[in-house]
Design a protein around this motif. Structure first.
Motif, PDB file in Angstrom:
ATOM      1  N   TRP A 175      31.133  17.460  51.117  1.00  0.00           N
ATOM      2  CA  TRP A 175      32.262  17.548  52.049  1.00  0.00           C
ATOM      3  C   TRP A 175      33.527  17.888  51.295  1.00  0.00           C
ATOM      4  O   TRP A 175      33.797  17.337  50.219  1.00  0.00           O
ATOM      5  CB  TRP A 175      32.448  16.226  52.784  1.00  0.00           C
ATOM      6  N   SER A 176      34.318  18.793  51.847  1.00  0.00           N
ATOM      7  CA  SER A 176      35.618  19.125  51.258  1.00  0.00           C
ATOM      8  C   SER A 176      36.659  18.119  51.743  1.00  0.00           C
ATOM      9  O   SER A 176      36.431  17.427  52.748  1.00  0.00           O
ATOM     10  CB  SER A 176      36.028  20.548  51.650  1.00  0.00           C
ATOM     11  N   PRO A 177      37.807  18.025  51.081  1.00  0.00           N
ATOM     12  CA  PRO A 177      38.856  17.105  51.540  1.00  0.00           C
ATOM     13  C   PRO A 177      39.348  17.406  52.951  1.00  0.00           C
ATOM     14  O   PRO A 177      39.852  16.499  53.627  1.00  0.00           O
ATOM     15  CB  PRO A 177      39.968  17.304  50.503  1.00  0.00           C
ATOM     16  N   ASP A 178      39.220  18.649  53.419  1.00  0.00           N
ATOM     17  CA  ASP A 178      39.647  18.988  54.776  1.00  0.00           C
ATOM     18  C   ASP A 178      38.480  18.942  55.763  1.00  0.00           C
ATOM     19  O   ASP A 178      38.531  19.572  56.825  1.00  0.00           O
ATOM     20  CB  ASP A 178      40.325  20.362  54.812  1.00  0.00           C
ATOM     21  N   SER A 179      37.431  18.180  55.407  1.00  0.00           N
ATOM     22  CA  SER A 179      36.303  17.893  56.303  1.00  0.00           C
ATOM     23  C   SER A 179      35.471  19.119  56.642  1.00  0.00           C
ATOM     24  O   SER A 179      34.871  19.188  57.717  1.00  0.00           O
ATOM     25  CB  SER A 179      36.789  17.210  57.597  1.00  0.00           C
ATOM     26  N   HIS A 180      35.423  20.084  55.742  1.00  0.00           N
ATOM     27  CA  HIS A 180      34.460  21.166  55.884  1.00  0.00           C
ATOM     28  C   HIS A 180      33.128  20.708  55.281  1.00  0.00           C
ATOM     29  O   HIS A 180      33.104  20.037  54.242  1.00  0.00           O
ATOM     30  CB  HIS A 180      34.929  22.424  55.155  1.00  0.00           C
ATOM     31  N   LEU A 181      32.034  21.094  55.904  1.00  0.00           N
ATOM     32  CA  LEU A 181      30.711  20.815  55.368  1.00  0.00           C
ATOM     33  C   LEU A 181      30.263  22.001  54.525  1.00  0.00           C
ATOM     34  O   LEU A 181      30.230  23.133  55.004  1.00  0.00           O
ATOM     35  CB  LEU A 181      29.716  20.570  56.505  1.00  0.00           C
ATOM     36  N   MET A 182      29.945  21.736  53.265  1.00  0.00           N
ATOM     37  CA  MET A 182      29.499  22.765  52.339  1.00  0.00           C
ATOM     38  C   MET A 182      28.007  22.625  52.101  1.00  0.00           C
ATOM     39  O   MET A 182      27.516  21.522  51.838  1.00  0.00           O
ATOM     40  CB  MET A 182      30.237  22.641  51.001  1.00  0.00           C
ATOM     41  N   LEU A 183      27.283  23.747  52.179  1.00  0.00           N
ATOM     42  CA  LEU A 183      25.841  23.751  51.937  1.00  0.00           C
ATOM     43  C   LEU A 183      25.498  24.861  50.953  1.00  0.00           C
ATOM     44  O   LEU A 183      25.957  25.991  51.101  1.00  0.00           O
ATOM     45  CB  LEU A 183      25.073  23.971  53.245  1.00  0.00           C
ATOM     46  N   LEU A 184      24.698  24.534  49.958  1.00  0.00           N
ATOM     47  CA  LEU A 184      24.326  25.486  48.918  1.00  0.00           C
ATOM     48  C   LEU A 184      22.842  25.372  48.639  1.00  0.00           C
ATOM     49  O   LEU A 184      22.318  24.270  48.420  1.00  0.00           O
ATOM     50  CB  LEU A 184      25.105  25.213  47.629  1.00  0.00           C
ATOM     51  N   ALA A 185      22.143  26.500  48.636  1.00  0.00           N
ATOM     52  CA  ALA A 185      20.717  26.495  48.290  1.00  0.00           C
ATOM     53  C   ALA A 185      20.547  26.129  46.824  1.00  0.00           C
ATOM     54  O   ALA A 185      21.215  26.690  45.948  1.00  0.00           O
ATOM     55  CB  ALA A 185      20.101  27.859  48.567  1.00  0.00           C
ATOM     56  N   ARG A 186      19.674  25.172  46.545  1.00  0.00           N
ATOM     57  CA  ARG A 186      19.424  24.767  45.168  1.00  0.00           C
ATOM     58  C   ARG A 186      18.751  25.869  44.373  1.00  0.00           C
ATOM     59  O   ARG A 186      18.951  26.004  43.182  1.00  0.00           O
ATOM     60  CB  ARG A 186      18.547  23.507  45.147  1.00  0.00           C
ATOM     61  N   SER A 187      17.906  26.626  45.032  1.00  0.00           N
ATOM     62  CA  SER A 187      17.317  27.822  44.435  1.00  0.00           C
ATOM     63  C   SER A 187      16.999  28.764  45.568  1.00  0.00           C
ATOM     64  O   SER A 187      16.889  28.354  46.715  1.00  0.00           O
ATOM     65  CB  SER A 187      16.044  27.483  43.635  1.00  0.00           C
ATOM     66  N   GLN A 188      16.892  30.052  45.268  1.00  0.00           N
ATOM     67  CA  GLN A 188      16.763  31.009  46.360  1.00  0.00           C
ATOM     68  C   GLN A 188      16.043  32.264  45.890  1.00  0.00           C
ATOM     69  O   GLN A 188      16.258  32.734  44.783  1.00  0.00           O
ATOM     70  CB  GLN A 188      18.153  31.397  46.877  1.00  0.00           C
ATOM     71  N   ASP A 189      15.202  32.796  46.779  1.00  0.00           N
ATOM     72  CA  ASP A 189      14.504  34.039  46.504  1.00  0.00           C
ATOM     73  C   ASP A 189      14.175  34.683  47.851  1.00  0.00           C
ATOM     74  O   ASP A 189      13.596  34.040  48.720  1.00  0.00           O
ATOM     75  CB  ASP A 189      13.223  33.765  45.734  1.00  0.00           C
ATOM     76  N   PRO A 190      14.574  35.920  48.095  1.00  0.00           N
ATOM     77  CA  PRO A 190      15.233  36.828  47.165  1.00  0.00           C
ATOM     78  C   PRO A 190      16.693  36.454  46.914  1.00  0.00           C
ATOM     79  O   PRO A 190      17.289  35.712  47.667  1.00  0.00           O
ATOM     80  CB  PRO A 190      15.140  38.177  47.874  1.00  0.00           C
ATOM     81  N   ALA A 191      17.247  37.005  45.833  1.00  0.00           N
ATOM     82  CA  ALA A 191      18.567  36.578  45.379  1.00  0.00           C
ATOM     83  C   ALA A 191      19.675  36.916  46.364  1.00  0.00           C
ATOM     84  O   ALA A 191      20.723  36.298  46.344  1.00  0.00           O
ATOM     85  CB  ALA A 191      18.872  37.215  44.023  1.00  0.00           C
ATOM     86  N   SER A 192      19.470  37.893  47.233  1.00  0.00           N
ATOM     87  CA  SER A 192      20.542  38.311  48.133  1.00  0.00           C
ATOM     88  C   SER A 192      20.949  37.209  49.099  1.00  0.00           C
ATOM     89  O   SER A 192      22.016  37.278  49.700  1.00  0.00           O
ATOM     90  CB  SER A 192      20.109  39.546  48.926  1.00  0.00           C
ATOM     91  N   ARG A 193      20.102  36.169  49.259  1.00  0.00           N
ATOM     92  CA  ARG A 193      20.443  35.102  50.172  1.00  0.00           C
ATOM     93  C   ARG A 193      21.106  33.927  49.467  1.00  0.00           C
ATOM     94  O   ARG A 193      21.408  32.928  50.092  1.00  0.00           O
ATOM     95  CB  ARG A 193      19.189  34.605  50.906  1.00  0.00           C
ATOM     96  N   ALA A 194      21.265  33.972  48.160  1.00  0.00           N
ATOM     97  CA  ALA A 194      21.850  32.872  47.424  1.00  0.00           C
ATOM     98  C   ALA A 194      23.342  32.805  47.700  1.00  0.00           C
ATOM     99  O   ALA A 194      24.101  33.646  47.247  1.00  0.00           O
ATOM    100  CB  ALA A 194      21.597  33.041  45.931  1.00  0.00           C
ATOM    101  N   THR A 199       9.263  30.307  52.046  1.00  0.00           N
ATOM    102  CA  THR A 199      10.351  30.678  51.142  1.00  0.00           C
ATOM    103  C   THR A 199      11.648  29.921  51.408  1.00  0.00           C
ATOM    104  O   THR A 199      12.601  30.083  50.672  1.00  0.00           O
ATOM    105  CB  THR A 199      10.664  32.182  51.236  1.00  0.00           C
ATOM    106  N   TYR A 200      11.712  29.128  52.469  1.00  0.00           N
ATOM    107  CA  TYR A 200      12.959  28.432  52.760  1.00  0.00           C
ATOM    108  C   TYR A 200      13.231  27.392  51.671  1.00  0.00           C
ATOM    109  O   TYR A 200      12.330  26.840  51.068  1.00  0.00           O
ATOM    110  CB  TYR A 200      12.917  27.784  54.150  1.00  0.00           C
ATOM    111  N   GLU A 201      14.511  27.109  51.445  1.00  0.00           N
ATOM    112  CA  GLU A 201      14.888  26.322  50.288  1.00  0.00           C
ATOM    113  C   GLU A 201      15.662  25.070  50.687  1.00  0.00           C
ATOM    114  O   GLU A 201      16.184  24.966  51.785  1.00  0.00           O
ATOM    115  CB  GLU A 201      15.753  27.176  49.346  1.00  0.00           C
ATOM    116  N   TRP A 202      15.762  24.132  49.760  1.00  0.00           N
ATOM    117  CA  TRP A 202      16.511  22.903  49.958  1.00  0.00           C
ATOM    118  C   TRP A 202      18.003  23.170  49.780  1.00  0.00           C
ATOM    119  O   TRP A 202      18.416  23.912  48.883  1.00  0.00           O
ATOM    120  CB  TRP A 202      16.050  21.858  48.955  1.00  0.00           C
ATOM    121  N   LEU A 203      18.826  22.562  50.642  1.00  0.00           N
ATOM    122  CA  LEU A 203      20.265  22.765  50.618  1.00  0.00           C
ATOM    123  C   LEU A 203      20.967  21.514  50.110  1.00  0.00           C
ATOM    124  O   LEU A 203      20.747  20.415  50.625  1.00  0.00           O
ATOM    125  CB  LEU A 203      20.786  23.107  52.014  1.00  0.00           C
TER     126      LEU A 203
END
Length: 464
Positions: A349-368, A341-345
């Motif tokens: 990068w934000s202008p202040d050098s934060h790394l942002m990661l977002l699941a392209r799809s997710q199930d169950p929805a509570s982990r999105a 069930t693990y998903e692709w992230l």
């Protein structure tokens, strides 16, 4: 007499999915959630029209709420003409840019609710990147260079070939990168990833190619393509590819003049290969891990790699410092997974050098959720802020601009752009209908600050 049956198919991890049906067959309706306050959740269904929202064209909607009938319904809009008839409304948006349609209801059971729906209204239909007769765009990626020139990578699904396109601000120019050919080494292409050097506009492409079916690892290989002086150079990175077709990423190292690194999945391991010279790659194998997201470099040249650890059933980020150092640090992303069930992230990068990661799809929805990582040394000391995104999380892609994160999100057959309002809450702006079962790509044009997307609709690769 035999009836002709026509169904197209898209390759996905572990199998295939049906794509566009033949003309005249019923299509999944575009349903949009209100996400607004009230005792019930309101849904509106778009009737009769598909694609983007065009100024001056009449739109028809119908509002519904599960298990409820309405006592009263009131409609309003920020711009354009309205003709309301109880649960249905005809709305003709005027002008370009964002417009809002609001509906307030009282149900027969005494519940009240209000839904505000935001739409991006354009002057003309979305652009077909490739207007040819073939099925295109089950896979597309979009990028811009510093001059505002657009770059798109997409699959031609009719002939299983890889295509590249450039946009001058008005029109697209397309050309084939690799695919079946006569005595030229060309073969089928199953998956691809794009990175563009922002300063030079040079494209760098990693892709999976092979002569046999996608589920036969020995017939697939990892390849690399780049285009200089109007000529493509194609090289081999790995003779065999043993992973799932979608597990592939490419990134450019700013500390080494934009040299590419390609990461690709294997069987209970992944490899990342650095380009050390023209046509030369230096691979590193990471055992007991599976690649689970876009790789990316920070300004100092450290490589960040999302991966799934099989023994712990968790997703981590590892950072590999510049060679010759082999030191590695790990960050637990606090994503406890179950097998399969693990998903692709997606990474940005934000202008202040934060790394942002977002699941392209997710199930169950509570982990999105979007993970905002404030990096530290060692990486394990980094802090993570988790922001829930959407209960229904079908497919997404992430970019980051001067005004915060920008997410292209497929919600069923509805394509929406997710940004933040002045208080930091998510704002969902509808872009139009998109093909179910596909994933959009988003990029921000630096010369205008405008977010653009590529996506598949009716079996064609589109740009908006």
């Amino acid at each position: 007499m035999l009836k002709k049956v026509c169904v197209s198919w898209m390759l996905v991890a572990g199998g295939v999915l049906p794509l566009a049906a033949c003309d005249g067959e019923p299509k999944t309706p575009e349903i949009i959630d209100s996400r607004g306050p009230g005792d019930v959740v309101l849904l509106i269904e778009r009737l009769g029209v598909e694609g983007p929202y065009i100024t001056g064209r009449k739109e028809r909607f119908k509002v519904a709420a599960a298990g409820e009938s309405f006592k009263s319904v009131r409609w309003s809009a920020t711009a354009g003409a309205l003709e309301a008839d109880a649960e249905q409304v005809e709305w003709t948006p005027l002008g370009q840019g964002e417009a809002s349609l609001t509906v307030s209801v009282e149900t027969e059971s005494g519940k009240v609710a209000q839904g505000a729906f935001h739409f991006n209204v354009v002057a003309a239909p979305s652009t077909l990147i490739d207007p040819g007769p073939d099925l295109t765009g089950s896979r597309c990626e979009l990028a811009f260079d510093s001059t505002g020139k657009g770059h798109a990578l997409y699959l031609n699904d009719s002939h299983q070939s890889l295509w590249y396109a450039t946009w001058d601000g008005t029109s697209w120019t397309t050309e084939v990168v690799d695919g079946p050919g006569f005595n030229n080494g060309g073969t089928y292409v199953w998956e691809a990833a794009l990175a563009v050097d922002a300063g030079t506009g040079v494209p760098h492409i990693a892709y999976i190619a092979g002569e046999g079916p996608p589920d036969k690892p020995s017939s697939r290989s990892v390849r690399y393509a780049t285009r200089l002086d109007r000529a493509w150079t194609l090289t081999s990175v790995s003779a065999h590819y043993y992973g799932l077709p979608s597990k592939l990423s490419i990134a450019l190292n700013p500390a080494q003049g934009g040299l590419p690194t390609i990461a690709y999945d294997g069987t209970y391991n992944y490899d990342f290969a650095r380009r050390t010279a023209s046509g030369t790659w230096s691979p590193t194998r990471m055992d007991a891990r599976e690649l689970s997201g876009d790789i990316s470099f920070d300004a100092a040249g450290s490589l960040f790699i999302p991966h799934y650890a099989h023994s712990l059933r968790k997703t981590y980020v590892s950072v590999v410092a510049q060679e010759p150092s082999t030191q590695e640090s790990l960050l637990d992303l606090q994503m406890v997974e179950t097998p399969g069930t693990y998903e692709w992230l997606s990474a940005a990068w934000s202008p202040d050098s934060h790394l942002m990661l977002l699941a392209r799809s997710q199930d169950p929805a509570s982990r999105a959720a979007l993970r905002d990582i404030t990096l530290a040394n060692p990486l394990s000391a980094s802090t993570i802020r988790t922001s829930p995104l959407d209960l229904k999380h079908d497919a997404s892609d992430l970019a980051h601009g001067s005004r915060g994160p920008v997410i292209a999100h497929r919600h069923g057959t509805s394509l929406e752009l997710i940004t933040t309002d002045a208080r930091g809450f998510w704002k969902y702006t509808q872009l139009g209908s998109v093909q179910d079962g596909t994933r959009p790509s988003v990029a921000i044009r630096p010369t205008t600050g405008t977010a653009h997307v590529c996506y598949q609709r009716d079996g064609k690769v589109n740009f908006q």
